[in-house]
Design a protein around this motif. Structure first.
Motif, PDB file in Angstrom:
ATOM      1  N   LEU A   1      -7.467   7.281   3.572  1.00 20.08           N
ATOM      2  CA  LEU A   1      -7.941   6.071   2.912  1.00 20.08           C
ATOM      3  C   LEU A   1      -6.792   5.349   2.213  1.00 20.08           C
ATOM      4  CD1 LEU A   1     -10.194   4.193   1.822  1.00 20.08           C
ATOM      5  CD2 LEU A   1     -10.554   5.868  -0.014  1.00 20.08           C
ATOM      6  N   TYR A   2      -5.990   6.099   1.442  1.00 22.58           N
ATOM      7  CA  TYR A   2      -4.860   5.497   0.731  1.00 22.58           C
ATOM      8  C   TYR A   2      -3.822   4.928   1.699  1.00 22.58           C
ATOM      9  CZ  TYR A   2      -6.444   7.589  -3.702  1.00 22.58           C
ATOM     10  OH  TYR A   2      -7.151   7.928  -4.825  1.00 22.58           O
ATOM     11  N   PHE A   3      -3.578   5.625   2.796  1.00 18.09           N
ATOM     12  CA  PHE A   3      -2.612   5.140   3.784  1.00 18.09           C
ATOM     13  C   PHE A   3      -3.056   3.794   4.351  1.00 18.09           C
ATOM     14  CE2 PHE A   3      -1.009   4.792   8.141  1.00 18.09           C
ATOM     15  CZ  PHE A   3       0.354   5.000   7.958  1.00 18.09           C
ATOM     16  N   PHE A   4      -4.340   3.707   4.678  1.00 21.96           N
ATOM     17  CA  PHE A   4      -4.887   2.454   5.211  1.00 21.96           C
ATOM     18  C   PHE A   4      -4.782   1.337   4.179  1.00 21.96           C
ATOM     19  CE2 PHE A   4      -8.567  -0.409   5.563  1.00 21.96           C
ATOM     20  CZ  PHE A   4      -8.388  -0.899   6.849  1.00 21.96           C
ATOM     21  N   LEU A   5      -5.151   1.620   2.941  1.00 24.84           N
ATOM     22  CA  LEU A   5      -5.107   0.602   1.887  1.00 24.84           C
ATOM     23  C   LEU A   5      -3.684   0.118   1.646  1.00 24.84           C
ATOM     24  CD1 LEU A   5      -7.606   2.272  -0.610  1.00 24.84           C
ATOM     25  CD2 LEU A   5      -7.979   0.113   0.605  1.00 24.84           C
TER      26      LEU A   5
END
Length: 373
Positions: free
Chosen positions: A74-78
């Motif tokens: 999730l953090y990588f995508f954001l």
């Protein structure tokens, strides 16, 4: 069919100071032969204090049984999609709060069209207080000649038409943000077509100011911002009136919506009929649109800068009961009553610049689901 592209509104300003999150309580593991302590999931809604805005209860993913292994995805995508701030609130408590790059918790960001939710609720408050009636002609509060149309056509446009994007004003003009009379021409009769036309929406601010005989920012501050502990300010950017605040202030407004206009026993908007109309299909031309709120789970939807109707749900990966404020460059305020959950995303455009909903919504919800399920 591809979504139509629109030109962007760029504004970065600081307004007021907000707050940082409290440390998260830990759960101790029991000694050998003793089961680990189980932290019960709170069932009551938490309202962060308005007098001590640096305080906010947290809730761990472990307590909720969420999949922490998926958070890195999730953090990588954001991060790779220009995100500045991301928050997930469950039952009023912060579960995830993450800032990227140089953006900090007390930095302010433009809501862009996600701020339409604020105007919609403030309109309901003004009606509840007897200052206006949304079924009245807009000219009652803006005077004759606010458009470039004959008076008989102009008087057919109501405040409700402004709330529902059904004014019938010409959206083929060069600048749909323009609020000057020469930009506001007849195209369709009111209530016969839906089109995301920003100019008539922006004039709602003048309707409220004239009806209440108050400065728009002052009235908003008294009725919504201060009673729920928000900070921020509406600022004029060209023709637009754009709200800037911290991500936590956006989350506070989300909590207010999940509680249908009530903040910890204090009624901000008491008119349940208006609230329900605001957060349900407001007309038959775009079922995914209420009073300036985007609605998920409908059988069809329309998008900004397009005359086309699309089949299916607005955000297929998101819960059907989701309501949202969606702004240019992927400003997101997701509110999910069935989960008692608020999600905030602020930042730059993920890929292409869309005026409201975008493909980013569905991609993001796929990753959110992997965490919360």
């Amino acid at each position: 069919m591809k979504f139509s592209q629109y030109f962007s509104l760029i504004a970065l300003l600081s307004v007021f100071v907000s707050c940082s999150s409290d440390s998260e309580p830990s759960t101790e593991t029991g000694k050998s032969g003793t089961p680990p302590a189980v932290t019960p999931v709170p069932t009551e809604t938490y309202f962060p204090p308005i007098s001590r805005t640096n305080e906010w209860e947290t809730l761990s993913m472990e307590t909720l049984g969420w999949n922490e292994d998926e958070v890195s995805n999730l953090y990588f995508f954001l991060e790779n999609n220009n995100t500045d701030a991301f928050i997930i609130i469950k039952d009023g408590r912060i579960v995830i709060e993450k800032y990227f790059g140089d953006f900090k918790s007390d930095d302010n960001h433009a809501w862009n069209s996600a701020g339409k939710n604020l105007t919609a609720m403030l309109t309901g408050i003004a009606q509840e207080e007897g200052f206006l009636n949304i079924l009245e002609p807009t000219s009652t509060y803006l005077g004759e000649g606010w458009t470039n149309m004959p008076l008989n056509q102009e008087q057919n446009i109501t405040i409700k038409n402004q709330l529902t994007m059904t004014t019938g004003l010409d959206y083929t003009v060069e600048d749909i943000f323009c609020t000057d009379p020469e930009c506001l021409n007849f195209l369709n009769d009111p209530n016969t077509f839906w089109y995301y036309h920003n100019g008539p929406y922006t004039l709602l601010d003048d309707v409220i100011a004239n009806a209440t005989e108050r400065d728009f920012n002052a009235y908003f501050s008294e009725k919504i911002k201060e009673p729920i502990g928000m900070q921020g300010l509406f600022l004029k950017i060209g023709y637009n009136n754009v709200f800037f605040s911290t991500a936590r202030s956006m989350a506070r407004f989300g909590i207010l919506n999940l509680n249908q206009g009530n903040w910890d026993g204090t009624s901000i908007l008491s008119d349940k009929e208006y609230f329900n109309a605001m957060t349900n299909s407001s007309q038959n031309y775009n079922l995914a649109y209420g009073y300036l709120y985007w609605l998920n789970g409908k059988s069809s939807f329309r998008l900004p800068s397009s005359e086309d109707e699309f089949s299916g749900s607005l955000i297929p990966n998101a819960p059907d009961d989701l309501i949202a404020g969606l702004g240019l460059n992927d400003q997101k305020l997701y509110m999910v009553p069935s989960l008692d959950m608020v999600i905030v995303r602020m930042g730059g455009a993920s890929n292409e610049e869309f005026l409201g909903p975008s493909s980013f919504d569905n991609e993001l919800w796929e990753l959110i689901n992997a965490v919360i399920e």
